[in-house]
Structures are given as C-alpha cells and as structure tokens.
Scaffold this motif. Structure first.
Motif, PDB file in Angstrom:
ATOM      1  N   TYR A  94       0.918  -1.464  -0.267  1.00  0.00           N
ATOM      2  CA  TYR A  94      -0.214  -0.396   0.036  1.00  0.00           C
ATOM      3  C   TYR A  94       0.971   1.368   0.120  1.00  0.00           C
ATOM      4  O   TYR A  94       0.269   2.432  -1.134  1.00  0.00           O
ATOM      5  N   LEU A  95       1.622   1.493   0.578  1.00  0.00           N
ATOM      6  CA  LEU A  95       2.825   2.438   0.948  1.00  0.00           C
ATOM      7  C   LEU A  95       3.786   2.367  -0.698  1.00  0.00           C
ATOM      8  O   LEU A  95       4.105   3.206  -0.472  1.00  0.00           O
ATOM      9  N   LEU A  96       3.835   1.296  -1.216  1.00  0.00           N
ATOM     10  CA  LEU A  96       5.263   2.139  -1.512  1.00  0.00           C
ATOM     11  C   LEU A  96       5.192   2.803  -2.870  1.00  0.00           C
ATOM     12  O   LEU A  96       5.698   3.314  -3.582  1.00  0.00           O
ATOM     13  N   PRO A  97       3.634   2.976  -4.126  1.00  0.00           N
ATOM     14  CA  PRO A  97       3.182   3.554  -5.008  1.00  0.00           C
ATOM     15  C   PRO A  97       3.101   4.846  -4.520  1.00  0.00           C
ATOM     16  O   PRO A  97       2.927   5.928  -5.735  1.00  0.00           O
ATOM     17  N   GLN A  98       3.226   5.442  -3.152  1.00  0.00           N
ATOM     18  CA  GLN A  98       2.884   6.890  -2.984  1.00  0.00           C
ATOM     19  C   GLN A  98       4.612   6.860  -2.356  1.00  0.00           C
ATOM     20  O   GLN A  98       4.684   8.509  -2.258  1.00  0.00           O
ATOM     21  N   GLN A  99       5.839   6.188  -2.887  1.00  0.00           N
ATOM     22  CA  GLN A  99       6.822   6.461  -2.555  1.00  0.00           C
ATOM     23  C   GLN A  99       7.985   6.465  -3.963  1.00  0.00           C
ATOM     24  O   GLN A  99       8.966   6.541  -3.998  1.00  0.00           O
ATOM     25  N   VAL A 100       7.878   5.671  -5.023  1.00  0.00           N
ATOM     26  CA  VAL A 100       8.119   5.114  -6.106  1.00  0.00           C
ATOM     27  C   VAL A 100       7.015   5.773  -7.386  1.00  0.00           C
ATOM     28  O   VAL A 100       6.094   5.942  -6.756  1.00  0.00           O
ATOM     29  N   GLU A 101       7.630   5.746  -8.599  1.00  0.00           N
ATOM     30  CA  GLU A 101       7.260   5.531  -9.274  1.00  0.00           C
ATOM     31  C   GLU A 101       6.214   4.703  -9.951  1.00  0.00           C
ATOM     32  O   GLU A 101       6.049   3.308  -9.596  1.00  0.00           O
ATOM     33  N   ARG A 102       5.077   4.360 -10.541  1.00  0.00           N
ATOM     34  CA  ARG A 102       3.826   4.328 -10.727  1.00  0.00           C
ATOM     35  C   ARG A 102       4.262   3.228 -11.282  1.00  0.00           C
ATOM     36  O   ARG A 102       3.868   1.178 -10.730  1.00  0.00           O
ATOM     37  N   ARG A 103       5.182   2.731 -12.235  1.00  0.00           N
ATOM     38  CA  ARG A 103       5.430   1.014 -12.404  1.00  0.00           C
ATOM     39  C   ARG A 103       6.362   0.762 -11.864  1.00  0.00           C
ATOM     40  O   ARG A 103       6.574  -0.935 -11.947  1.00  0.00           O
ATOM     41  N   THR A 104       6.763   1.287 -11.385  1.00  0.00           N
ATOM     42  CA  THR A 104       7.642   0.558 -10.208  1.00  0.00           C
ATOM     43  C   THR A 104       6.682  -0.713  -9.124  1.00  0.00           C
ATOM     44  O   THR A 104       7.403  -1.247  -8.434  1.00  0.00           O
ATOM     45  N   ALA A 105       6.121   0.392  -8.813  1.00  0.00           N
ATOM     46  CA  ALA A 105       5.649  -0.298  -7.800  1.00  0.00           C
ATOM     47  C   ALA A 105       4.626  -1.001  -7.887  1.00  0.00           C
ATOM     48  O   ALA A 105       4.393  -2.499  -7.590  1.00  0.00           O
ATOM     49  N   ALA A 145      -3.320  -1.480  -5.096  1.00  0.00           N
ATOM     50  CA  ALA A 145      -4.550  -0.393  -6.203  1.00  0.00           C
ATOM     51  C   ALA A 145      -4.707   0.358  -5.119  1.00  0.00           C
ATOM     52  O   ALA A 145      -4.272   2.355  -5.412  1.00  0.00           O
ATOM     53  N   ILE A 146      -5.857   0.217  -3.732  1.00  0.00           N
ATOM     54  CA  ILE A 146      -5.644   1.839  -2.825  1.00  0.00           C
ATOM     55  C   ILE A 146      -4.189   2.881  -3.082  1.00  0.00           C
ATOM     56  O   ILE A 146      -4.660   3.508  -2.563  1.00  0.00           O
ATOM     57  N   GLY A 147      -3.267   1.884  -2.619  1.00  0.00           N
ATOM     58  CA  GLY A 147      -2.481   2.671  -3.001  1.00  0.00           C
ATOM     59  C   GLY A 147      -2.195   3.943  -3.719  1.00  0.00           C
ATOM     60  O   GLY A 147      -1.927   5.453  -3.437  1.00  0.00           O
ATOM     61  N   ASP A 148      -2.200   2.936  -5.199  1.00  0.00           N
ATOM     62  CA  ASP A 148      -2.334   3.401  -6.250  1.00  0.00           C
ATOM     63  C   ASP A 148      -3.099   5.180  -6.592  1.00  0.00           C
ATOM     64  O   ASP A 148      -2.891   6.029  -7.140  1.00  0.00           O
ATOM     65  N   ALA A 149      -4.583   4.514  -5.931  1.00  0.00           N
ATOM     66  CA  ALA A 149      -5.128   5.319  -5.907  1.00  0.00           C
ATOM     67  C   ALA A 149      -5.075   6.459  -4.814  1.00  0.00           C
ATOM     68  O   ALA A 149      -5.069   8.339  -5.222  1.00  0.00           O
ATOM     69  N   VAL A 150      -4.894   6.217  -3.834  1.00  0.00           N
ATOM     70  CA  VAL A 150      -4.456   7.548  -2.717  1.00  0.00           C
ATOM     71  C   VAL A 150      -3.034   8.175  -3.195  1.00  0.00           C
ATOM     72  O   VAL A 150      -3.225   9.775  -3.811  1.00  0.00           O
ATOM     73  N   ARG A 151      -1.835   8.014  -3.981  1.00  0.00           N
ATOM     74  CA  ARG A 151      -0.967   8.384  -4.562  1.00  0.00           C
ATOM     75  C   ARG A 151      -1.545   8.976  -5.840  1.00  0.00           C
ATOM     76  O   ARG A 151      -1.379  10.406  -5.983  1.00  0.00           O
ATOM     77  N   ASN A 152      -2.594   8.784  -6.541  1.00  0.00           N
ATOM     78  CA  ASN A 152      -2.903   9.915  -7.919  1.00  0.00           C
ATOM     79  C   ASN A 152      -4.151  10.664  -7.145  1.00  0.00           C
ATOM     80  O   ASN A 152      -4.144  12.536  -7.473  1.00  0.00           O
TER      81      ASN A 152
END
Length: 403
Positions: A94-105, A145-152
């Motif tokens: 969950y925390l990973l997309p908020q720290q790195v690029e989307r493709r990496t996550a 997916a939730i982490g990515d949505a929070v990042r967006n």
C-alpha cells in the motif's frame, strides 16, 4: 529510470513510522493466534517484518523485498497466508506507490504476489485452488490498488494547488503590470497638461513683462491670455486628478477626453502665445477611435509645445493627411533649436512615442534637411489595443474650420 517520490532529506523514521510497527505487529499476532503456532521463530520473523516498515520512506523497495521474504519464510514454516498474518505485506504494498514511480510499484507488487503464491502452492495444505492457498492474492492486489489511488489523489491535489498558486502569481503580476501601465499613463497625461500650459504661461508672462513699459494695452491683453492658460491647466489637472479620487463614486460622470475636435482651441492658445500655426488637413476626414483621437491631440499638443520651448521661431505647420488606412500627422517648424544637433530628448518625446505605440502607430522625429524640426506620426483609424473597442459615431468627426 525510477526515482523515489519521498523527500530526499527524510532518511530516518519519524515518530509516526515507529508507531506503525507495533500496531501491525499486534494485528499479525492476532493472525498467528488463528493459525498454527509458529513458535519463537515465527514471532521473530513477524517482528522483523513489522519493524522494517518503519523505514519505508527511506528505502521503500528494500522494505517490500524484505517484508515479502519474511512472509515467505513464515509460509515455509507452515503458516497460512491469512489477511491478518499478511498485514506487513499489505502495508508495504500500500505504501510503495506513494514513494516510487507507478510502474516500479506495479512491478514490485506483482513480483511479491508471485513469490508468495509460489510459496503458498509449494508449502501450503489443502487443494491447490483452495482458499487457504489463493485467498491472499486479491488482498495484496487491492492494497496496491488503494495505494495507487491515494497517490493519484495526492498528485491531483498537488497539481490543483500548484495551478492555484500559479494563477495567484499570474494575477499579482498582471495587477502590478496594470498598475505600472496606469502610472505611466497618468504620468504622460500630467506631463502633457503641465508642460503645455506652463510653457505657454512662461511665454505669455515673459512677453507681457517685455511689453509692459512700452505697450501696456497689449501687455494687459497677454495677461488676460495668461489667466485663461492658468485656468485651463487647473481645469485639466482637476479632471485628471479627479479620476484618481473616484473610488467612492464609480458612477460619477467623466468629462470627455480631448481630441482633434478641440484642435482649434489648442491652436488658438498657441497663437495667443505668439506662435503662428498653419493647419493643413488633407483627404476625407475619418472617424477615429477614442484612444487614437486622444493620441493625435496629445502629439500635436506636445510637438507645438516643443516648438515654443526649444525652437527660435514664431511659425509652425500642422499637416493632417487622412486615408483609408489611417491618419498621418506632421508638425514642423523652420526654426533653430537651442542645440544645433537635435532637439532635447526629454520626457515629451518619450511620452509621445509611448502613446503612439499603445494604439498601434509609429512616431518619427528629427531635423529637416531644409532646417527646423519635424515630428511625424502614423496612426491607425482604430486602436490595436484590445482594451479600446469601437469608434466614435459620425457626429464625433470634427468639422475643420481651417483653410
């Protein structure tokens, strides 16, 4: 190329990061109590997985890898991958997309799911397609997916804030630019009013003082013109400064700005000061927009004022040539300036050039080959300034009483 999104200075866990570890450890212990007891080794692995999460801001990819390996080790030891048991993995994904690029996550999330799935299939109990073996997969994917949505959402809010800040700066810059333009316009108006009338007053007062001993009657007549000149400058100053004091009465009526319709009065004032002015209109008189009309008047006013102030002559010529494309004004004299090279380049010429450019015209100044000085301006019939719209009606076109 992938780059971390976290702030580069945040390399050590914060107080909130350290609070995350014991909370997840408590949830995981609850998950362990619902499955087979893994003993001290399982508790150590679980504590290590939870503790690593405190470093997610500094090393997000490393944390995902280590937490996944600890969870895989617990699976090899016989633990069932329940959602509670996998709380560290879910938190890391969950925390990973908020720290790195989307493709990496996405790559790290899919890799972690694949490794955990292989471990579950190799070491778990029950059927291959059973809930115990595959039930954790949607939970891990949902956490990513939730982490990515929070990042967006955070990116969207940051973009909106950046646009709002940019718009605010743009508004402030536009306001400063408009204030600067208005100050320049007021400065030009005050210069035109004061320089013109004061030059006439100076000439009239000097002539009256010279004639007073020998021709008191003509001196008295000049003093009468001097009174008219000073009254006129006070009137125009009152009108100009009154615009700056209209904050409490925005609907107050405004006096019409001077234009070529007032040119006869202007010429009469110069003639009263001893300057003989010949006006020569050519072509069919065309209606001018208010901005162009005012500019034409001010150019003639300033050019004739310069003749009075700087030229050793008592004659000047004003030629106005109308065409379908615009109006050409030429003000010339045959005198000698105080400086044989050229006429003094004060604020008058600068103001004229700024006025002419503001309506889309051109200004040319210089000495004439046959002697004297000449000011020529080419003006459009309608201003190029978008703030100036429309033009005067036919009734506003001046009817020339000259020649």
């Amino acid at each position: 190329m992938t780059t971390d999104r976290h702030h580069p200075d945040r390399r050590l866990p914060t107080k909130g990061d350290w609070l995350l570890a014991p909370g997840l450890f408590g949830v995981s212990i609850a998950g362990l109590s619902m499955t087979d007891d893994l003993g001290p080794s399982g508790l150590v692995l679980m504590a290590a997985a939870c503790g690593m999460l405190a470093w997610y801001q500094a090393r997000p990819r490393t944390v995902v890898v280590l937490v996944t390996l600890c969870t895989m080790a617990m699976g090899v030891m016989g633990s069932v991958f329940s959602p509670l048991l996998m709380a560290p993995v879910l938190a890391a994904v969950y925390l990973l997309p908020q720290q790195v690029e989307r493709r990496t996550a996405q790559v790290f999330t899919v890799t972690a799911v694949s490794l955990l799935l292989i471990t579950s299939l190799m070491s778990g109990t029950g059927g291959i397609l059973g809930h115990e073996r595959l039930g954790f997969v949607p939970w891990v994917l949902l956490a990513g997916a939730i982490g990515d949505a929070v990042r967006n959402r955070r990116d969207y809010v940051s973009a909106v804030e950046a646009r709002a800040e940019l718009a605010e700066r743009t508004r402030e810059e536009e306001a400063r630019q408009r204030v600067g333009e208005e100050r320049m316009r007021i400065a030009r108006d005050l210069h035109d009013v004061i320089a013109h009338h004061m030059a006439l007053a100076h000439v009239q007062a000097g002539a009256a003082a010279h004639l007073l001993p020998t021709d008191p009657r003509q001196a008295q007549q000049l003093l009468g013109h001097l009174t008219d000149t000073t009254s006129s400058v006070l009137h125009e100053l009152r009108a100009t400064l009154g615009l700056l004091r209209r904050t409490d009465r925005p609907d107050a009526p405004l006096e019409p700005a001077p234009g070529l319709a007032q040119l006869p009065d202007l010429i009469a004032a110069f003639e009263a000061a001893g300057l003989a002015v010949t006006v020569s209109p050519q072509g069919v008189v065309q209606p001018l927009s208010p901005g162009v009309d005012l500019t034409a008047y001010r150019v003639v006013q300033e050019a004739l004022t310069n003749v009075v102030k700087h030229a050793d002559t008592g004659e000047a010529t004003v030629r106005l040539v109308y065409s379908r494309r615009g109006l050409t004004i030429t003000v010339s004299d045959n005198g000698q300036s105080h400086d044989p090279g050229t006429r003094p380049a004060g604020y008058g010429l600068i103001g004229m050039r700024e006025r002419v450019r503001s309506v889309g015209g051109q200004l040319f100044t210089g000495r004439r080959p046959q002697g004297g000085f000449e000011v020529t301006t080419e003006l459009p019939l309608q201003s190029d300034n978008p703030n100036r719209t429309g033009g005067p009606d036919e009734k506003d076109v001046p009817s020339w009483p000259f020649g």
